[in-house]
Write a protein that holds these residues in place. Structure first.
Motif, PDB file in Angstrom:
ATOM      1  N   PRO A  36      -3.084   5.006  -5.941  1.00  0.00           N
ATOM      2  CA  PRO A  36      -2.565   4.140  -4.877  1.00  0.00           C
ATOM      3  C   PRO A  36      -1.451   3.194  -5.332  1.00  0.00           C
ATOM      4  CG  PRO A  36      -4.681   3.321  -5.631  1.00  0.00           C
ATOM      5  CD  PRO A  36      -4.436   4.626  -6.347  1.00  0.00           C
ATOM      6  N   ALA A  37      -1.268   3.002  -6.621  1.00  0.00           N
ATOM      7  CA  ALA A  37      -0.281   2.029  -7.118  1.00  0.00           C
ATOM      8  C   ALA A  37       1.142   2.319  -6.624  1.00  0.00           C
ATOM      9  CB  ALA A  37      -0.337   1.945  -8.634  1.00  0.00           C
ATOM     10  N   PRO A  38       1.635   3.557  -6.712  1.00  0.00           N
ATOM     11  CA  PRO A  38       3.003   3.799  -6.226  1.00  0.00           C
ATOM     12  C   PRO A  38       3.164   3.539  -4.727  1.00  0.00           C
ATOM     13  CG  PRO A  38       2.264   5.649  -7.570  1.00  0.00           C
ATOM     14  CD  PRO A  38       1.091   4.746  -7.361  1.00  0.00           C
ATOM     15  N   ILE A  39       2.113   3.800  -3.958  1.00  0.00           N
ATOM     16  CA  ILE A  39       2.186   3.549  -2.510  1.00  0.00           C
ATOM     17  C   ILE A  39       2.277   2.053  -2.252  1.00  0.00           C
ATOM     18  CG2 ILE A  39       1.052   3.919  -0.285  1.00  0.00           C
ATOM     19  CD1 ILE A  39       1.938   6.506  -1.747  1.00  0.00           C
ATOM     20  N   ARG A  40       1.496   1.285  -2.998  1.00  0.00           N
ATOM     21  CA  ARG A  40       1.563  -0.181  -2.839  1.00  0.00           C
ATOM     22  C   ARG A  40       2.943  -0.715  -3.223  1.00  0.00           C
ATOM     23  NH1 ARG A  40      -4.110  -0.279  -5.317  1.00  0.00           N
ATOM     24  NH2 ARG A  40      -5.421  -0.175  -3.462  1.00  0.00           N
ATOM     25  N   LEU A  41       3.533  -0.149  -4.271  1.00  0.00           N
ATOM     26  CA  LEU A  41       4.891  -0.560  -4.656  1.00  0.00           C
ATOM     27  C   LEU A  41       5.894  -0.213  -3.563  1.00  0.00           C
ATOM     28  CD1 LEU A  41       4.983   0.448  -8.438  1.00  0.00           C
ATOM     29  CD2 LEU A  41       4.953  -1.862  -7.477  1.00  0.00           C
ATOM     30  N   GLN A  42       5.726   0.951  -2.939  1.00  0.00           N
ATOM     31  CA  GLN A  42       6.616   1.340  -1.850  1.00  0.00           C
ATOM     32  C   GLN A  42       6.462   0.404  -0.655  1.00  0.00           C
ATOM     33  OE1 GLN A  42       5.901   5.461  -0.950  1.00  0.00           O
ATOM     34  NE2 GLN A  42       6.699   6.184  -2.909  1.00  0.00           N
ATOM     35  N   LEU A  43       5.229  -0.015  -0.378  1.00  0.00           N
ATOM     36  CA  LEU A  43       5.010  -0.970   0.713  1.00  0.00           C
ATOM     37  C   LEU A  43       5.693  -2.303   0.422  1.00  0.00           C
ATOM     38  CD1 LEU A  43       1.283  -0.283   1.631  1.00  0.00           C
ATOM     39  CD2 LEU A  43       3.232  -0.109   3.187  1.00  0.00           C
ATOM     40  N   ALA A  44       5.580  -2.777  -0.806  1.00  0.00           N
ATOM     41  CA  ALA A  44       6.225  -4.039  -1.178  1.00  0.00           C
ATOM     42  C   ALA A  44       7.741  -3.911  -1.082  1.00  0.00           C
ATOM     43  CB  ALA A  44       5.806  -4.433  -2.589  1.00  0.00           C
ATOM     44  N   ASP A  69      -1.157   5.468   6.166  1.00  0.00           N
ATOM     45  CA  ASP A  69      -1.913   6.713   6.327  1.00  0.00           C
ATOM     46  C   ASP A  69      -2.177   7.351   4.970  1.00  0.00           C
ATOM     47  OD1 ASP A  69      -1.975   6.410   9.065  1.00  0.00           O
ATOM     48  OD2 ASP A  69      -0.346   7.861   9.448  1.00  0.00           O
ATOM     49  N   ARG A  70      -1.198   7.309   4.111  1.00  0.00           N
ATOM     50  CA  ARG A  70      -1.343   7.863   2.756  1.00  0.00           C
ATOM     51  C   ARG A  70      -2.414   7.095   1.976  1.00  0.00           C
ATOM     52  NH1 ARG A  70      -2.352  10.757  -0.623  1.00  0.00           N
ATOM     53  NH2 ARG A  70      -1.184  11.101  -2.499  1.00  0.00           N
ATOM     54  N   LEU A  71      -2.426   5.766   2.110  1.00  0.00           N
ATOM     55  CA  LEU A  71      -3.464   4.966   1.453  1.00  0.00           C
ATOM     56  C   LEU A  71      -4.849   5.299   1.996  1.00  0.00           C
ATOM     57  CD1 LEU A  71      -1.940   1.381   0.978  1.00  0.00           C
ATOM     58  CD2 LEU A  71      -2.618   3.006  -0.788  1.00  0.00           C
ATOM     59  N   ASP A  72      -4.939   5.526   3.302  1.00  0.00           N
ATOM     60  CA  ASP A  72      -6.228   5.937   3.885  1.00  0.00           C
ATOM     61  C   ASP A  72      -6.683   7.273   3.305  1.00  0.00           C
ATOM     62  OD1 ASP A  72      -6.385   3.671   5.448  1.00  0.00           O
ATOM     63  OD2 ASP A  72      -5.593   4.654   7.260  1.00  0.00           O
ATOM     64  N   GLU A  73      -5.743   8.198   3.135  1.00  0.00           N
ATOM     65  CA  GLU A  73      -6.065   9.495   2.540  1.00  0.00           C
ATOM     66  C   GLU A  73      -6.576   9.322   1.108  1.00  0.00           C
ATOM     67  OE1 GLU A  73      -3.781  13.610   1.184  1.00  0.00           O
ATOM     68  OE2 GLU A  73      -2.708  12.154   2.398  1.00  0.00           O
ATOM     69  N   ILE A  74      -5.949   8.447   0.358  1.00  0.00           N
ATOM     70  CA  ILE A  74      -6.362   8.193  -1.026  1.00  0.00           C
ATOM     71  C   ILE A  74      -7.756   7.579  -1.058  1.00  0.00           C
ATOM     72  CG2 ILE A  74      -5.877   6.762  -3.057  1.00  0.00           C
ATOM     73  CD1 ILE A  74      -2.870   7.206  -2.402  1.00  0.00           C
ATOM     74  N   ARG A  75      -8.015   6.601  -0.196  1.00  0.00           N
ATOM     75  CA  ARG A  75      -9.346   5.975  -0.151  1.00  0.00           C
ATOM     76  C   ARG A  75     -10.421   6.992   0.201  1.00  0.00           C
ATOM     77  NH1 ARG A  75      -6.731   1.830   2.873  1.00  0.00           N
ATOM     78  NH2 ARG A  75      -6.004   0.256   1.430  1.00  0.00           N
ATOM     79  N   ALA A  76     -10.130   7.845   1.165  1.00  0.00           N
ATOM     80  CA  ALA A  76     -11.098   8.876   1.558  1.00  0.00           C
ATOM     81  C   ALA A  76     -11.368   9.820   0.404  1.00  0.00           C
ATOM     82  CB  ALA A  76     -10.572   9.647   2.771  1.00  0.00           C
ATOM     83  N   TYR A  77     -10.358  10.206  -0.328  1.00  0.00           N
ATOM     84  CA  TYR A  77     -10.521  11.092  -1.484  1.00  0.00           C
ATOM     85  C   TYR A  77     -11.391  10.418  -2.537  1.00  0.00           C
ATOM     86  CZ  TYR A  77      -9.485  13.645  -5.756  1.00  0.00           C
ATOM     87  OH  TYR A  77      -9.604  14.336  -6.949  1.00  0.00           O
ATOM     88  N   GLN A  78     -11.114   9.150  -2.808  1.00  0.00           N
ATOM     89  CA  GLN A  78     -11.855   8.428  -3.837  1.00  0.00           C
ATOM     90  C   GLN A  78     -13.317   8.232  -3.446  1.00  0.00           C
ATOM     91  OE1 GLN A  78      -9.368   4.953  -4.294  1.00  0.00           O
ATOM     92  NE2 GLN A  78      -8.150   5.908  -5.903  1.00  0.00           N
ATOM     93  N   GLN A  79     -13.596   8.175  -2.150  1.00  0.00           N
ATOM     94  CA  GLN A  79     -14.973   8.025  -1.674  1.00  0.00           C
ATOM     95  C   GLN A  79     -15.659   9.369  -1.481  1.00  0.00           C
ATOM     96  OE1 GLN A  79     -14.506   5.646   1.838  1.00  0.00           O
ATOM     97  NE2 GLN A  79     -14.081   3.779   0.692  1.00  0.00           N
TER      98      GLN A  79
END
Length: 83
Positions: A36-44, A69-79
């Motif tokens: 998720p780190a690169p997505i958070r950087l893109q959001l910032a 949406d991409r972050l939601d996909e990552i969270r779902a994968y991690q769970q």
């Protein structure tokens, strides 16, 4: 494994080695894809662009939705939730 089993399956050793390498490559690719780190950087960076006037509100909203949406996909994968 006994000696006989090792001798009989010896021709398959390269296949097992390739399979092991492919598993490691797949793990590395999944780790990178689901980080998720690169997505958070893109959001910032997206917010910075909006504040600097480089993009308009409509573009910001559209791209932000895609990133969230991409972050939601990552969270779902991690769970462990199936896609």
């Amino acid at each position: 494994m006994g000696l006989f089993t090792q001798l009989v399956t010896l021709p398959l050793a390269p296949v097992r080695g390739v399979a092991w390498v492919m598993d490691r490559v797949l793990e590395a690719a999944e780790d990178e894809y689901y980080d998720p780190a690169p997505i958070r950087l893109q959001l910032a960076d997206l917010e910075r662009q909006l504040n600097a006037g480089e993009i308009d509100e409509e573009t910001f909203d559209r791209v932000e939705d895609q990133l969230l949406d991409r972050l939601d996909e990552i969270r779902a994968y991690q769970q462990g939730v199936p896609p």
